[in-house]
Motif scaffolding. Structure first.
Motif, PDB file in Angstrom:
ATOM      1  N   LEU A 193     -13.256 -15.931  88.180  1.00 42.41           N
ATOM      2  CA  LEU A 193     -13.306 -17.264  88.082  1.00 42.41           C
ATOM      3  C   LEU A 193     -14.455 -18.148  87.030  1.00 42.41           C
ATOM      4  O   LEU A 193     -15.558 -17.563  87.144  1.00 42.41           O
ATOM      5  CB  LEU A 193     -12.901 -17.592  89.427  1.00 42.41           C
ATOM      6  N   GLU A 194     -13.269 -19.148  86.297  1.00 38.89           N
ATOM      7  CA  GLU A 194     -14.574 -19.763  85.535  1.00 38.89           C
ATOM      8  C   GLU A 194     -15.523 -21.149  86.622  1.00 38.89           C
ATOM      9  O   GLU A 194     -14.925 -21.722  87.132  1.00 38.89           O
ATOM     10  CB  GLU A 194     -13.861 -21.113  84.936  1.00 38.89           C
ATOM     11  N   GLN A 195     -16.797 -20.297  86.503  1.00 35.57           N
ATOM     12  CA  GLN A 195     -17.759 -21.585  88.036  1.00 35.57           C
ATOM     13  C   GLN A 195     -18.980 -22.397  86.734  1.00 35.57           C
ATOM     14  O   GLN A 195     -19.002 -22.189  85.194  1.00 35.57           O
ATOM     15  CB  GLN A 195     -19.288 -20.304  88.031  1.00 35.57           C
ATOM     16  N   PRO A 196     -18.840 -23.891  87.303  1.00 38.27           N
ATOM     17  CA  PRO A 196     -19.314 -24.523  86.608  1.00 38.27           C
ATOM     18  C   PRO A 196     -20.775 -24.048  86.043  1.00 38.27           C
ATOM     19  O   PRO A 196     -21.626 -23.565  86.804  1.00 38.27           O
ATOM     20  CB  PRO A 196     -19.425 -25.737  87.379  1.00 38.27           C
ATOM     21  N   ARG A 197     -21.478 -24.329  84.650  1.00 32.82           N
ATOM     22  CA  ARG A 197     -22.238 -23.865  84.558  1.00 32.82           C
ATOM     23  C   ARG A 197     -23.767 -25.109  84.166  1.00 32.82           C
ATOM     24  O   ARG A 197     -23.495 -26.120  84.519  1.00 32.82           O
ATOM     25  CB  ARG A 197     -22.411 -23.603  82.556  1.00 32.82           C
ATOM     26  N   PRO A 198     -24.289 -24.873  84.547  1.00 30.73           N
ATOM     27  CA  PRO A 198     -25.549 -25.913  85.276  1.00 30.73           C
ATOM     28  C   PRO A 198     -26.424 -26.750  84.180  1.00 30.73           C
ATOM     29  O   PRO A 198     -26.014 -25.532  83.110  1.00 30.73           O
ATOM     30  CB  PRO A 198     -26.719 -24.431  85.733  1.00 30.73           C
ATOM     31  N   THR A 199     -26.113 -27.677  83.362  1.00 28.58           N
ATOM     32  CA  THR A 199     -26.191 -28.784  82.770  1.00 28.58           C
ATOM     33  C   THR A 199     -27.629 -29.228  83.190  1.00 28.58           C
ATOM     34  O   THR A 199     -28.121 -29.780  83.799  1.00 28.58           O
ATOM     35  CB  THR A 199     -25.472 -29.835  82.644  1.00 28.58           C
ATOM     36  N   ASN A 200     -28.664 -29.132  82.201  1.00 24.85           N
ATOM     37  CA  ASN A 200     -30.125 -29.786  81.977  1.00 24.85           C
ATOM     38  C   ASN A 200     -30.188 -30.321  81.080  1.00 24.85           C
ATOM     39  O   ASN A 200     -29.636 -30.500  80.140  1.00 24.85           O
ATOM     40  CB  ASN A 200     -31.173 -28.114  81.858  1.00 24.85           C
ATOM     41  N   PHE A 201     -30.755 -31.296  81.309  1.00 26.29           N
ATOM     42  CA  PHE A 201     -30.867 -32.653  80.619  1.00 26.29           C
ATOM     43  C   PHE A 201     -31.957 -33.311  80.113  1.00 26.29           C
ATOM     44  O   PHE A 201     -32.463 -32.645  81.676  1.00 26.29           O
ATOM     45  CB  PHE A 201     -30.182 -33.924  81.168  1.00 26.29           C
ATOM     46  N   VAL A 253     -35.167 -48.505  74.240  1.00 28.92           N
ATOM     47  CA  VAL A 253     -35.882 -48.648  75.334  1.00 28.92           C
ATOM     48  C   VAL A 253     -34.700 -48.605  76.071  1.00 28.92           C
ATOM     49  O   VAL A 253     -34.703 -48.226  77.022  1.00 28.92           O
ATOM     50  CB  VAL A 253     -36.659 -49.897  75.490  1.00 28.92           C
ATOM     51  N   LEU A 254     -33.493 -49.871  75.245  1.00 29.72           N
ATOM     52  CA  LEU A 254     -32.381 -49.961  76.396  1.00 29.72           C
ATOM     53  C   LEU A 254     -31.375 -47.802  77.009  1.00 29.72           C
ATOM     54  O   LEU A 254     -30.846 -47.441  77.094  1.00 29.72           O
ATOM     55  CB  LEU A 254     -30.845 -51.207  75.505  1.00 29.72           C
ATOM     56  N   LEU A 255     -31.528 -47.551  75.414  1.00 28.01           N
ATOM     57  CA  LEU A 255     -31.013 -46.237  75.198  1.00 28.01           C
ATOM     58  C   LEU A 255     -31.437 -45.013  76.341  1.00 28.01           C
ATOM     59  O   LEU A 255     -30.504 -44.447  77.110  1.00 28.01           O
ATOM     60  CB  LEU A 255     -31.058 -45.850  73.395  1.00 28.01           C
ATOM     61  N   SER A 256     -32.838 -45.676  76.481  1.00 25.72           N
ATOM     62  CA  SER A 256     -33.823 -44.985  76.771  1.00 25.72           C
ATOM     63  C   SER A 256     -32.881 -44.991  78.884  1.00 25.72           C
ATOM     64  O   SER A 256     -32.862 -44.153  79.700  1.00 25.72           O
ATOM     65  CB  SER A 256     -35.661 -44.838  77.231  1.00 25.72           C
ATOM     66  N   GLY A 257     -32.833 -46.106  78.817  1.00 21.04           N
ATOM     67  CA  GLY A 257     -32.052 -47.138  80.685  1.00 21.04           C
ATOM     68  C   GLY A 257     -31.060 -46.202  80.647  1.00 21.04           C
ATOM     69  O   GLY A 257     -30.713 -45.819  82.058  1.00 21.04           O
ATOM     70  N   LEU A 258     -30.393 -45.898  79.203  1.00 13.35           N
ATOM     71  CA  LEU A 258     -28.520 -45.125  80.060  1.00 13.35           C
ATOM     72  C   LEU A 258     -28.827 -43.851  80.131  1.00 13.35           C
ATOM     73  O   LEU A 258     -28.326 -43.212  80.951  1.00 13.35           O
ATOM     74  CB  LEU A 258     -27.992 -46.246  78.435  1.00 13.35           C
ATOM     75  N   LEU A 259     -29.424 -43.346  79.304  1.00 14.41           N
ATOM     76  CA  LEU A 259     -29.904 -41.768  79.564  1.00 14.41           C
ATOM     77  C   LEU A 259     -30.637 -41.768  81.558  1.00 14.41           C
ATOM     78  O   LEU A 259     -30.228 -40.778  81.441  1.00 14.41           O
ATOM     79  CB  LEU A 259     -30.562 -41.241  78.786  1.00 14.41           C
ATOM     80  N   SER A 260     -31.162 -42.334  81.729  1.00 12.12           N
ATOM     81  CA  SER A 260     -32.115 -42.216  82.956  1.00 12.12           C
ATOM     82  C   SER A 260     -31.226 -42.233  83.951  1.00 12.12           C
ATOM     83  O   SER A 260     -30.683 -41.614  84.787  1.00 12.12           O
ATOM     84  CB  SER A 260     -32.798 -43.551  83.691  1.00 12.12           C
ATOM     85  N   CYS A 267     -27.664 -40.931  83.041  1.00 10.74           N
ATOM     86  CA  CYS A 267     -26.996 -39.526  83.383  1.00 10.74           C
ATOM     87  C   CYS A 267     -28.004 -38.384  83.826  1.00 10.74           C
ATOM     88  O   CYS A 267     -27.205 -38.175  84.768  1.00 10.74           O
ATOM     89  CB  CYS A 267     -27.277 -39.267  82.356  1.00 10.74           C
ATOM     90  N   VAL A 268     -29.061 -38.863  84.335  1.00 13.66           N
ATOM     91  CA  VAL A 268     -29.536 -38.005  85.170  1.00 13.66           C
ATOM     92  C   VAL A 268     -29.895 -38.449  86.504  1.00 13.66           C
ATOM     93  O   VAL A 268     -31.495 -38.250  87.412  1.00 13.66           O
ATOM     94  CB  VAL A 268     -31.138 -37.652  84.665  1.00 13.66           C
ATOM     95  N   GLY A 269     -29.891 -39.703  87.540  1.00  8.54           N
ATOM     96  CA  GLY A 269     -29.286 -40.255  88.255  1.00  8.54           C
ATOM     97  C   GLY A 269     -31.318 -40.710  88.842  1.00  8.54           C
ATOM     98  O   GLY A 269     -31.449 -40.912  89.743  1.00  8.54           O
ATOM     99  N   ASP A 270     -31.670 -41.435  87.797  1.00  5.85           N
ATOM    100  CA  ASP A 270     -33.412 -42.336  88.019  1.00  5.85           C
ATOM    101  C   ASP A 270     -33.323 -43.829  87.995  1.00  5.85           C
ATOM    102  O   ASP A 270     -32.899 -43.935  87.304  1.00  5.85           O
ATOM    103  CB  ASP A 270     -34.022 -41.782  86.625  1.00  5.85           C
ATOM    104  N   THR A 271     -32.352 -44.145  89.137  1.00  5.71           N
ATOM    105  CA  THR A 271     -31.990 -45.714  89.310  1.00  5.71           C
ATOM    106  C   THR A 271     -33.492 -46.829  88.747  1.00  5.71           C
ATOM    107  O   THR A 271     -33.396 -47.380  88.040  1.00  5.71           O
ATOM    108  CB  THR A 271     -30.942 -45.928  90.710  1.00  5.71           C
ATOM    109  N   PHE A 272     -35.026 -45.792  89.025  1.00  8.91           N
ATOM    110  CA  PHE A 272     -35.838 -46.492  88.818  1.00  8.91           C
ATOM    111  C   PHE A 272     -35.781 -46.993  87.445  1.00  8.91           C
ATOM    112  O   PHE A 272     -36.105 -47.628  86.280  1.00  8.91           O
ATOM    113  CB  PHE A 272     -37.387 -46.573  89.620  1.00  8.91           C
ATOM    114  N   CYS A 273     -35.990 -45.826  86.883  1.00  9.32           N
ATOM    115  CA  CYS A 273     -35.749 -45.758  84.775  1.00  9.32           C
ATOM    116  C   CYS A 273     -34.966 -47.014  84.625  1.00  9.32           C
ATOM    117  O   CYS A 273     -35.033 -47.039  83.261  1.00  9.32           O
ATOM    118  CB  CYS A 273     -36.818 -44.722  84.879  1.00  9.32           C
ATOM    119  N   MET A 274     -33.892 -46.322  84.897  1.00 10.64           N
ATOM    120  CA  MET A 274     -32.548 -47.178  84.515  1.00 10.64           C
ATOM    121  C   MET A 274     -32.734 -48.384  84.550  1.00 10.64           C
ATOM    122  O   MET A 274     -32.273 -49.138  83.721  1.00 10.64           O
ATOM    123  CB  MET A 274     -31.213 -46.630  85.588  1.00 10.64           C
ATOM    124  N   THR A 275     -33.296 -48.698  85.493  1.00  7.70           N
ATOM    125  CA  THR A 275     -32.799 -50.751  85.683  1.00  7.70           C
ATOM    126  C   THR A 275     -34.482 -50.812  85.144  1.00  7.70           C
ATOM    127  O   THR A 275     -33.972 -51.772  83.937  1.00  7.70           O
ATOM    128  CB  THR A 275     -33.584 -50.116  87.376  1.00  7.70           C
TER     129      THR A 275
END
Length: 275
Positions: free
Chosen positions: A74-82, A127-134, A136-144
């Protein structure tokens, strides 16, 4: 007669399951003789889909439990490291904060922002790109924080570019322009104060960066309302201190024992529960 009828029904059900299991085994063995093959699996209700074939969930589970060494994999989801987007945002933010602080402090007599206007827009995009990438990793504070300050650097560059006509629109009333800039900077003072309070359980570098930055906005706001050069210069010096804290936090984020002979420690704020 009832017990005999019940026994016959159970035997028929068992035979039906056995036939389904044999069908799964025969299909798997006939189609995957060459070696293990990964198949995508999905489940909807009581049915399980493997590749382009559909089976009942109960038969599929019985098959897996009775054939642990099957060739079907069975195909298992591979862990993705950001990667951590924090250093990218700190690099661009600290650079732009340093250059703007030097101009506001009138270091070496420089008071003209024309050369830096395009850099404000470019730095704001990073800086805006860094916020968008935050995001993706679930960092609400850095995203804001990075997303908002990315908009600040872009808008600040637009305010100072002649192509947007802001200064030209207030050519007949420069005091009105100063008041509008004061309102603009007052809003940023309030926002920066809120994120500074939310950083009191982070590190000293991040907290001091936002503290000095809030003082920067406050002094620039006072300088705009009062046309006081000394207040604007004080804002420039606070901006330089803020950028220094950003550079320190940046280095702590990317320097470690594997990459540098001189790693630095990002000291946490007091009363933080270490996990």
């Amino acid at each position: 007669m009832e017990p005999i009828f019940a026994t016959s029904s159970s035997q028929i059900a068992m035979r039906g399951r056995k036939q389904n299991q044999e069908e799964i085994i025969s299909r798997a063995s006939s189609e995957h003789k060459e070696g293990p093959v990964c198949e995508h699996i999905s489940s909807v209700g009581e049915y399980v889909t493997i590749g382009d074939k559909i089976f009942k969930r109960s038969d599929f589970e019985n098959y897996l439990s009775s054939n642990p060494s099957s060739d079907v994999r069975l195909e298992q989801p591979r862990p993705t490291n950001f990667a951590n987007p924090l250093p990218l945002g700190l690099a661009s933010f600290s650079f732009m904060c340093l250059t703007l602080g030097l101009v506001n402090a009138r270091v070496r007599g420089v008071t003209d922002l024309n050369l830096l206007n395009a850099s404000f827009i470019f730095g704001g995009a990073v800086v805006l790109l860094s916020g968008l990438l935050s995001f993706c990793v679930g960092d609400t504070f850095c995203m804001t924080v990075f997303g908002t300050f990315g908009g600040f650097w872009i808008s600040w560059g637009c305010l100072n570019l002649e192509q947007f006509g802001v200064a030209k629109a207030y050519a007949d009333n420069p005091q009105a322009l100063n008041n509008i800039l004061g309102f603009y900077l007052a809003g940023w003072t309030v926002f920066n104060f809120m994120v500074m309070v939310c950083s009191m359980k982070s590190t000293w570098g991040i907290f001091l960066l936002l503290l000095f930055l809030d003082l920067t906005f406050l002094m620039l706001c006072v300088g705009s309302f009062t046309s006081n050069v000394n207040a604007s210069m004080a804002g420039g010096y606070f901006g330089i201190l803020s950028s220094c804290c950003g550079w320190y936090s940046l280095y702590c984020s990317i320097a470690n024992k594997e990459s540098s002979y001189f790693p630095l420690v990002a000291y946490p704020m007091p009363s933080i529960h270490q996990v």
